[in-house]
Design an enzyme around this catalytic site. Structure first.
Site, short mmCIF file in Angstrom:
data_model
loop_
_atom_site.label_atom_id
_atom_site.label_comp_id
_atom_site.label_asym_id
_atom_site.label_seq_id
_atom_site.Cartn_x
_atom_site.Cartn_y
_atom_site.Cartn_z
NE ARG A 65 -4.03 -1.60 1.94
CZ ARG A 65 -4.52 -1.93 3.10
NH1 ARG A 65 -4.45 -1.10 4.10
NH2 ARG A 65 -5.13 -3.06 3.27
CE LYS A 206 16.51 -23.54 10.04
NZ LYS A 206 17.19 -22.27 10.19
CG HIS A 264 9.69 -24.41 11.45
ND1 HIS A 264 9.37 -24.09 10.16
CD2 HIS A 264 9.70 -23.23 12.13
CE1 HIS A 264 9.20 -22.79 10.07
NE2 HIS A 264 9.38 -22.24 11.25
C1 BG6 Z 1 9.98 -18.80 12.52
C2 BG6 Z 1 9.20 -18.47 13.77
O1 BG6 Z 1 9.21 -19.54 11.64
O2 BG6 Z 1 11.13 -19.55 12.88
C3 BG6 Z 1 10.06 -17.73 14.78
O3 BG6 Z 1 8.09 -17.66 13.43
C4 BG6 Z 1 11.32 -18.53 15.07
O4 BG6 Z 1 9.35 -17.49 15.99
C5 BG6 Z 1 12.01 -18.89 13.76
O5 BG6 Z 1 12.17 -17.75 15.89
C6 BG6 Z 1 13.18 -19.81 14.02
O6 BG6 Z 1 13.90 -19.97 12.83
P1 BG6 Z 1 15.44 -20.35 12.86
O7 BG6 Z 1 15.79 -20.52 11.42
O8 BG6 Z 1 16.15 -19.23 13.56
O9 BG6 Z 1 15.51 -21.61 13.66
#
Ligand code: BG6
Length: 659
Positions: A65, A206, A264
């Site tokens: 926006r 990763k 994750h």
């Molecule tokens: C994100 C989360 O998806 O992953 C965050 O929203 C978290 O809260 C982050 O800190 C962690 O990612 P990484 O790659 O630092 O382990």
């Protein structure tokens, strides 16, 4: 090195199969002025460009926006507050940066079809200018509530027409529960096909996570062991030392289950436990992942308290009792009576032939004592009977530890005979470290996502059925928590601790323990080990086990025989005499219980936890061995024994009682 003692090492040279660059495209980013674009996407594009993996026929059109000009957008992305701060390479390449940023454009747009038609017009111009062959990559770096409407608007504005491919990258979170994820899927698939949708889970980007698959399926020796016959349990730890970092507004509606575990951690679980795919084709892998997640037992709501522990961090305190850092409920944009969990520990079961009976433990939280993501595969112990009549009291199970981050590597823990005439064992390790073996620059994880999306490879993206299966596992937990808010129970762990003690109970009830990955840096934070030599630190690390105590819990009872000593990582304990008088309070970094071991006698005091305590335990046999190997450690202990308990014991006596 003699001929007979050849050591085979990694050469440190990466395979140099020439990868083709990404496919030509115009990338249209929604929410482009937000943090994600400059922190992750642009550094990723820059890494690809530096490594020759970004197509020359590539342009970016940012939208949102805000009224931003092309020039202002370029400065935002490439300037001091952009790429120059967030790039991940050792050296900054001005020329590559300039070349990349020149391809950036911005066009303000509201969420209405007229503006989207104008966007389409601009995309066509850029397509012609950069030779992007009609390919368009849409990137939704916005809140999920916009995903469905964006898909509709893109369709209504006619983006699906014309030559070339059209693909949509959707950021997480994909839904906030099972129903909303199903609704969102439906809204997106209204006008677009599943193979056009790329759902990001940045953990899949990763290298260490991708390597789980290659490790499992390219090394024949592990497959025969990868089942319930040989594996005792698997632990997934994602510990974060950071708090919510100003994202309270988002986090308070999310919590760790939605933020980390449902996406994750379940992705890593699927990689580690799935069956072998027929090939490395995206759908071949994703079919196996979906099958695995569908085999995870979905709990009844009333079973949740048996298998799941939740936590929320409270403040940390200075020694004088002042608050050092606020608790979660005092964070900006967080409800002061919030029941949102910042920590969870879960025991899961995979009900299939391979994993039946192998508990899977997951643990993740914010504001914990250290940052570290590890997967620990614990194998079944060897039978101990063969060692009877030797000094070996118990055997340790073998463990395979996948260090995902910040240390990146793989470690195999086993036992070796301590040199000498007696049969004595010590835990030792074999470690592979990415840093030592490969030279590649650190990627943000988004490079491979962008790259593979332009090439139409969806391996590293989640799929509708995978997302659904993951929400199905999480849903009863969300339901139970919603029906039973933790108003009174929270906060239940201190900042910088190991999480709520109930998480230890969850696993200890099964006769197991969390495997805390301790590094020499962590150990050196304890005064006892400050500046200690590396070999001593390694020996101690190999010997430590972790344990926690709740406030009021008795850790050592007077007159009991001494079997172990304790190191306090976080928390306070009280030393209490026979009459019930508190003699002393011990805190972070202190240790206790060593005198009983030194003198081979029974306990002379009771020790109770005053606050929540996270501790390491060193058993008598390991303690004795370390004393013998490191006499200087014995000296430190002698001094402390005198100061603390007024016990006079010489180093010689110590070593004697130890042997
Ligand atoms: C994100 C989360 O998806 O992953 C965050 O929203 C978290 O809260 C982050 O800190 C962690 O990612 P990484 O790659 O630092 O382990």
């Amino acid at each position: 090195m003699s001929d007979t003692a050849k050591v085979y090492r990694s050469t440190g040279i990466e395979s140099q199969v020439a990868n083709p660059p990404s496919e030509p495209c115009v990338m249209l980013i929604f929410g482009a002025s937000g943090d994600l674009t400059k922190r992750l996407l642009v550094p990723a594009m820059y890494n690809l460009a530096c490594d020759g993996l970004l197509s020359e026929n590539f342009a970016v059109l940012g939208t949102g926006r805000s009224e931003i000009t092309d020039e202002a957008f370029r400065e935002m992305m490439g300037g001091e507050q952009g790429l120059r701060s967030f790039h991940t390479r050792k050296e900054f390449d001005e020329e590559q940066c300039e070349k990349l940023i020149r391809r950036f454009h911005f066009m303000p747009a509201n969420q209405d079809v007229d503006d989207f038609r104008k966007l389409r017009q601009r995309v066509s111009e850029l397509d012609a200018q950069f030779g992007a062959k009609g390919n368009v990559l849409f990137y939704f770096a916005m809140a999920p509530k916009f995903f469905g409407p964006l898909c509709d608007l893109l369709y209504e504005a006619g983006f699906q027409d014309g030559p070339g491919w059209k693909r949509i990258i959707v950021e997480k979170p994909f839904g906030t529960d099972l129903q909303s994820a199903l609704d969102l899927n439906k809204a997106i698939l209204n006008h677009w096909r599943e193979n056009q949708i790329f759902r990001v889970d940045h953990y899949l980007g990763k290298e260490t996570v991708q390597n789980l698959l290659t490790f499992r399926f390219s090394n024949g020796m592990f497959e025969p062991l990868w089942n319930n016959k040989h594996i005792d349990n698997i632990q997934f730890n994602v510990c974060e030392s950071v708090d919510v970092q100003g994202r309270g507004g988002y986090y308070d509606h999310s919590g760790v289950l939605r933020d980390m575990i449902q996406n994750h951690m379940f992705q890593m679980l699927a990689y580690l436990c799935m069956e072998a795919p027929g090939s490395f084709e995206a759908d071949s892998i994703r079919n196996e992942k979906a099958k695995l997640l569908e085999s995870v037992r979905v709990y009844e709501t009333d079973e949740v308290p048996k298998y799941v522990v939740r936590g929320q961090y409270g403040p940390s305190f200075e020694r004088d009792g002042r608050i050092a850092k606020p608790g979660y409920r005092q964070e900006k944009d967080v409800d002061p009576a919030s029941s949102t969990e910042t920590f969870a520990a879960i025991k899961l079961h995979i009900d299939n032939w391979r994993w039946e009976g192998v508990p899977i433990y997951l643990r993740s939280g914010k504001a914990l004592w250290k940052r570290g993501t590890e997967i620990v595969v614990t194998f079944k112990k060897a039978p101990e009977a063969i060692f009877r009549g030797t000094p070996v009291e118990h055997l340790e199970p073998n463990r395979l530890v996948f260090h995902i981050q910040p240390f990146q590597g793989i470690e195999l823990l086993f036992q070796a005979k301590i040199p000498g005439p007696a049969v004595q064992l010590q835990k030792v390790d074999m470690t592979f470290s990415y840093g030592d073996a490969f030279k590649a620059s650190r990627y943000t994880g988004y490079e491979v996502m962008l790259y593979s999306c332009t090439r139409g490879d969806a391996t590293l993206f989640s799929r509708g059925d995978l997302v659904k299966a993951a929400w199905e596992i999480a849903q009863p937990i969300l339901d139970y928590w919603a029906a039973n808010p933790a108003r009174e129970a929270f906060p239940n762990y201190m900042r910088n601790s190991w999480g709520p003690p109930a998480a230890s109970d969850l696993i200890e009830r099964d006769g197991r323990q969390w495997f805390e990955v301790v590094t020499p840096e962590v150990l050196e934070q304890l005064p006892l080990f400050k500046g200690a030599e590396q070999l001593l630190l390694n020996s101690v690390i190999m010997a430590l086990n972790s344990t926690s105590a709740e406030p009021g819990e008795t850790i050592i009872r007077i007159d009991e025989m001494a079997k172990e000593m304790f190191l306090i990582c976080r928390g306070e304990v009280e030393v209490i005499d026979r009459a019930g008088k508190v003699l002393q309070t011990l805190r972070d970094g202190d240790f206790f219980g060593e005198v009983g071991l030194l003198m081979c006698s029974s306990r002379t005091a009771t020790i109770k936890a005053k606050t929540q305590c996270d501790m390491f335990v060193l058993t008598k046999s390991d303690f004795s061995r370390i004393l013998r190997e490191y006499p200087q450690f014995a000296e430190t202990l002698t001094q402390l024994a005198k100061e603390r308990y007024d016990v006079l014991v010489s180093c010689e006596e110590l070593m004697e009682s130890a042997s």
